[in-house]
Write an enzyme that holds these catalytic residues in place. Structure first.
Site, PDB file in Angstrom:
ATOM      1  NE  ARG C 147      -4.093  32.872 -29.064  1.00  0.00           N
ATOM      2  CZ  ARG C 147      -3.597  34.059 -28.666  1.00  0.00           C
ATOM      3  NH1 ARG C 147      -4.313  34.840 -27.880  1.00  0.00           N
ATOM      4  NH2 ARG C 147      -2.388  34.440 -29.017  1.00  0.00           N
ATOM      5  CE1 TYR C 159      -2.411  39.801 -29.862  1.00  0.00           C
ATOM      6  CE2 TYR C 159      -3.461  37.663 -30.204  1.00  0.00           C
ATOM      7  CZ  TYR C 159      -2.853  38.589 -29.366  1.00  0.00           C
ATOM      8  OH  TYR C 159      -2.686  38.298 -28.038  1.00  0.00           O
ATOM      9  CG  ASP C 210      -7.349  36.726 -29.698  1.00  0.00           C
ATOM     10  OD1 ASP C 210      -8.325  37.442 -29.999  1.00  0.00           O
ATOM     11  OD2 ASP C 210      -6.511  37.046 -28.835  1.00  0.00           O
ATOM     12  CG  HIS C 212      -5.896  40.802 -30.375  1.00  0.00           C
ATOM     13  ND1 HIS C 212      -5.282  42.014 -30.296  1.00  0.00           N
ATOM     14  CD2 HIS C 212      -5.654  40.195 -29.190  1.00  0.00           C
ATOM     15  CE1 HIS C 212      -4.685  42.140 -29.117  1.00  0.00           C
ATOM     16  NE2 HIS C 212      -4.898  41.064 -28.428  1.00  0.00           N
ATOM     17  CD  GLU C 236      -9.218  35.479 -26.997  1.00  0.00           C
ATOM     18  OE1 GLU C 236      -8.683  34.364 -27.220  1.00  0.00           O
ATOM     19  OE2 GLU C 236      -8.645  36.370 -26.350  1.00  0.00           O
ATOM     20  CD  GLU C 262      -7.526  39.522 -24.422  1.00  0.00           C
ATOM     21  OE1 GLU C 262      -7.645  38.284 -24.461  1.00  0.00           O
ATOM     22  OE2 GLU C 262      -6.550  40.110 -24.918  1.00  0.00           O
ATOM     23  NE  ARG C 283     -10.161  35.605 -23.766  1.00  0.00           N
ATOM     24  CZ  ARG C 283      -9.004  35.019 -23.417  1.00  0.00           C
ATOM     25  NH1 ARG C 283      -9.004  33.822 -22.858  1.00  0.00           N
ATOM     26  NH2 ARG C 283      -7.857  35.624 -23.621  1.00  0.00           N
ATOM     27  CD  GLU C 339      -4.700  33.659 -23.023  1.00  0.00           C
ATOM     28  OE1 GLU C 339      -5.448  34.480 -22.469  1.00  0.00           O
ATOM     29  OE2 GLU C 339      -4.022  33.923 -24.038  1.00  0.00           O
ATOM     30  CD1 TRP C 402      -1.429  45.050 -32.045  1.00  0.00           C
ATOM     31  CD2 TRP C 402      -2.128  44.796 -29.937  1.00  0.00           C
ATOM     32  NE1 TRP C 402      -0.707  44.027 -31.498  1.00  0.00           N
ATOM     33  CE2 TRP C 402      -1.127  43.834 -30.204  1.00  0.00           C
ATOM     34  CE3 TRP C 402      -2.709  44.831 -28.668  1.00  0.00           C
ATOM     35  CZ2 TRP C 402      -0.691  42.916 -29.239  1.00  0.00           C
ATOM     36  CZ3 TRP C 402      -2.286  43.930 -27.729  1.00  0.00           C
ATOM     37  CH2 TRP C 402      -1.290  42.980 -28.011  1.00  0.00           C
TER      38      TRP C 402
END
Lengths: 402, 402, 402, 402
Positions: C147, C159, C210, C212, C236, C262, C283, C339, C402
């Site tokens: 990643r 991020y 990602d 995020h 992601e 996630e 995730r 991960e 975030w």
């Protein structure tokens, strides 16, 4: 007319074939292909133990009723074993009908919609250059359409590639071979192959490719999209297809024509695919899809949506299925193309055939019925020997679609 | 652990049963039910000729991998013969897992979600009054749920009715019996039967009814709607189900709960039905649906939609399937009900069992594994004899769903 | 078996971890990871005040019933605090089951579907060149998947980037840090990063990225489309995901595979995403998604749609979750990738582990249960210290994801 | 203005309440209800350990920013514990705003859309006759709307019925009580109750009923259909609601208005329900749904679809939530109704209130802010004592929705 006898002939001239022979009180008999590659004996038992006793005494003219007798009457409906058995019965009955009326079967299916049947050949390259060359060989032979498969660098077993330089035969004697595959490398590589093919042969030749069920829906969508510039005739079995909705994702992202269904067994497998216009070609062969009677209905349905036939036609099916397919493809308006792999010569020691290849098309004689025959005497010389299709695994060992 | 041997035992104590026995190098063996009523020998051949050779040497602990090996590895996927064979393998492997860890299988499936398993009994009346009385007999025995079928005046063969007064057994020796049915008379009559039942026994008893695939979607919608006042626990197999969308019509017109799937073979048959909320109960039995491994996944899927299990459990499946079903139904949260028909006593000469009925529920012992056994010696005393399920025709002779 | 005691151990070897320990009357105990990064104490209270009193006296074998007891029994269902508490209970019960049967947990989940578990590493560059170099470092270590995150010129806090050169740890001691982001600059820059990566390392390495949660649906669709030429393994959390339909826009415009979840907590968060085929990887980690019992159901559901697992596995979860994930990923057929961030050495002073990395894969021993342990004595040396995840703002000050 | 202090007050005057008190540098303080019945301590820890440290120093005027700070800044978003904590913060900030501007909160929300707030009372009968009588008592008190629940013959625990003749309080001291339910008997009986109510009181009185999540979608559809003749004001929580699409089935079969969401926590739980027009009333209370700031947005969204508010308002929430709800319901145009259960007198020893009941409506004074206060001294006399909501099981022992 009455059916007086029926028997299953298993022989293995190079590879296993299962043939159903139905005999009538008028001396006419019909042949049906009952071969289910790697699961042959289950179909043999299905026919011998459960269907043949019921067939005896039936009037072979009533193909529609007999079809439903075995389809609905089984109670546990569908699936490859059942539908292959039913297909063999149905094919043999059409053979009998043709012979009893002294006409080739296609004349009972509507006559000729065309003079000859467009087929596609196979080019399986061990490298990109080899794939291009092999395709060239087929083109030179006169084929107008070629399915091209290619070994993928870093991948143990891309589908369709014989590593020993001999002609490709997926089934191997005894237990299944394990074949290891990596989707990522495959997806990166295949568009290059078709770029190479188009560079070599221009746009006139019809190119096909078989994903062989190995992609997830989003992977298949990517491949179909990446292949767009090379204008495939079709992309085959892009996903495994148990989830019909899986094809929506492919359709959303590309205009590459899609063929599917060589492992499907009934028209019900196609209702969503056809009504949502997710596919362009029907791959389900007569021999695994319930025979002429059922495929005729499915082709009729498909015609309302401009979906065409593109039957599976590898050598895992016998000349009986190939002849039946040719009658069908000659007659039906929404025919697209037919797969063609020539059987090994030894096959024709057992099966006498009525079709011939020229200029990338197959032609069939006007012999009554299906027009093929089986020499039971010679068949006995080639006894059944267990053979299995490979089992596929991903690189991390996960059991996946072969 | 390694599989060293596997064999198929066909016996017929009263009716045909096919049992797979898998033996390991640790002396532990497992049993799986491979019975496919009326098509037994096809499954026998499928297992003996194609699966058992591959099983030898495998580690029976890897149930997930082995399941996919036979499902995806067959290439020609699904269908009743294939999925029954896979189910038998899977069931036997869970039996081995339980025995090798010395726990009953339900403890491997999440432990007890309940203490006992609600089952439904059968009342098959030759007349409305007889149906009401027969239901009363079952209620008196303590059953909390009864499936009621009834002969229909003017109809030769309503489903589920033994005309000779003996207990109902659909399969008959030898070739299929032909049964004649009229949907119109049936649709008019059945609501009266349930009116009679509610009048006699009030609202507390759970009543079920099996249409047995004989209605078209609009007929089924009418019946489901006409039965609403009688609040059925479920209406079973209202249509034949090959066309999943056929159930939309029923759902559009009634709130009668729907159960379907005793002739389905994989979870893929249920994706549309579950996600569109067209059904309430899953009928697909472990023995025909790929075993515990696959049904566990389907039940998990269904749980997100509040769809419950209501497995087929007629006597056409052996005590091995019944025991496996009990372990499953004890453990899974979204269990609904289990069908139960007691096997004839002669069955228990061959199969020793670990479950018992009381107060309308089945209970199971804590014996390791599935907890049932088969006496091969005694099994030999009851050799296979061909038997067939009936074939259904409409009054005008049309081959229809039995 | 009965649960006699349960306690929550909070320790902070480098970072905070919350562990649930459930003890039985047979001396066997199980561990569950209850860490919710930055909200640890809420889970501690949830377990200590509301769950543990109810656990005492329960039979730990009934994992299915206990799961629903805490899920449905809470009345106020779902959410990160609740589902992390339930996950810890469930994980500990599976640990107990494995130990009591003396087998590693994966053998209870279907055995091995593969020999080792593919993981992805992290490369976080402070510049494009640094990102490419950092990825190269991971590739040299043997990782097959990396990643890659990268600082964006003109953006304060992309991020995943540690600006002090140390390994990236998002949580900081005490109150949340504020991080400022600009989506526009990010969208322009990221495709260049992946162009650079592909130029440097070719197509064989699997690259992940990602987002995020920081993009709107149309921004995410643009990014997914712009990244297509670089063939990511996955993109992601392209959007924040509370609005499931937000992913339709992404899917409409690109074939870049999508991973999400996630921060999701139940399978119900995935029903639309899976059935509409909007994602490719799940995730949601065991530790935040209700544990093995619930994820097993979700993975089963996902398997019908060829959606695979790709669990969150950052160091904010303890070795207990990592071990549980490895058992799960070894067994489930539709595993995709896991991960992996190595814990600091100090973590292993407290937790003893049973897994090791080689060749870009994690392997796990055959120790019974989950196979990890916690030294409570040593844990006491590392007391909890408040730490918080950052809070994100856009450049104009807007509070954002975030 | 700056927040200088914040503390959580847990007290139990008759039942547990959690109150957040936020104090500013201007001496003004605000109160927020943080009660999550049966999971109180998790919210306490969430606030004390993770939110309060971050609140100190913030400007309480920035309610929008602070809301997102805790919602998005938590990273692990949503769920009952988180959203109750955020709601308490938000409510307290609105209280501060009102006090600092010296106006009642409703004047900040748009002023009065009506003079008083329609509420519904509760009538919980131990028999049909008792239910009818109890409803009559409420009607005589002046209530224009009454929710009626009734014990079901043969069912141990219908929802909402106190068996000891005292006022109904679902939570019991200590561990959860197990309550056993039978959906079938309930579905048969409830329409009779409403037939009785309409026969007794005619059509003018508004009647409501709460299914309390216990039905499956098809059961709920049946009930909604069977209740149609009795014209309910609403049918509440007909299904558990995790699967939003579950409500489609209800909507397909009836025009009974539907209210849902007392266990939902964010507006995202309502997007499908509102845009597909599956519901008519929003039950999510301010105290569990992120407070005034978030519900204002959800009500705004709902107004485009003519969906109205019908907030949960049982005594499990404190007078702080009730006061906040009254301000909200006075101001918002698409208000429908508010649930009302009077708190026991002992509650008002701790909480001083500003609302009063007359003629089936609640009225609120023009005191600044929310207008309620908490006496911390007196609160200390009623310390927290663990209490739990019941756990529901079906008759066969299955853990089900309570």
């Amino acid at each position: 007319m009455k059916i007086t006898e029926a028997r299953v002939i298993v022989c293995s001239p190079g590879r296993n074939f299962v043939t159903l022979k139905i005999v009538t009180d008028q001396g006419i008999y019909g042949l049906g292909d009952a071969t289910l590659n790697g699961r042959e004996k289950a179909v043999v038992a299905y026919l011998e133990e459960h269907c043949i006793p019921a067939l005896i005494g039936m009037n072979p003219e009533n193909t529609e009723d007999i079809w439903h007798y075995f389809y609905r009457g089984a109670y546990w409906k569908g699936g490859p074993v059942t539908m292959t058995a039913i297909a063999a019965i149905d094919m043999a009955l059409w053979d009998i009908r043709g012979k009893s009326l002294n006409v080739p079967v296609y004349k009972l299916l509507g006559g000729k919609s065309r003079d000859r049947v467009l087929v596609y050949a196979h080019a399986n390259g061990v490298s990109l250059q080899d794939a291009v060359e092999k395709a060239g060989v087929e083109i030179k032979k006169g084929f107008k359409a070629v399915r091209v498969q290619c070994a993928v660098p870093g991948v143990s077993h891309a589908y369709g590639i014989a590593r020993d330089g001999r002609s490709y035969e997926p089934a191997s004697k005894g237990l299944p071979e394990t074949q290891v595959f990596d989707t990522g490398k495959y997806l990166d590589f295949i568009p290059e192959v078709f770029a190479g093919l188009r560079a070599a042969y221009g746009t006139d030749i019809n190119l096909l490719h078989d994903v062989h069920h190995r992609c997830t829906p989003i992977e298949a969508a990517r491949l179909a999209k990446d292949l767009e510039p090379f204008h495939l005739f079709w992309l085959e079995d892009p996903v495994s297809g148990e989830l019909k909705e899986g094809l929506r994702l492919i359709r959303k992202h590309s205009v590459t024509p899609i063929a599917i269904g060589e492992v499907f067994n009934t028209g019900f497998d196609f209702t969503t695919l056809i009504t949502e216009q997710l596919i362009d070609y029907i791959r389900m062969p007569l021999a695994h899809g319930g025979g002429i009677t059922h495929l005729q209905k499915l082709a009729a349905f498909a015609s309302f949506y401009q979906v065409r036939t593109g039957f599976h036609g590898a050598t895992d099916l016998s000349p009986v299925n190939l002849a039946a397919s040719l009658h069908f493809c000659l007659a039906v308006n929404n025919f697209g193309i037919l797969e063609y792999m020539p059987h090994q010569d030894v096959v024709h020691e057992v099966f006498s055939i009525n079709y011939s290849l020229s200029d990338g098309h197959l032609q069939i004689s006007d012999a009554p019925g299906l027009g093929v025959d089986l020499d039971e005497e010679r068949a006995r010389k080639y006894p059944y020997a267990m053979a299995s299709l490979p089992v596929g695994r991903r690189e991390d060992g996960t059991l996946w679609y072969w």
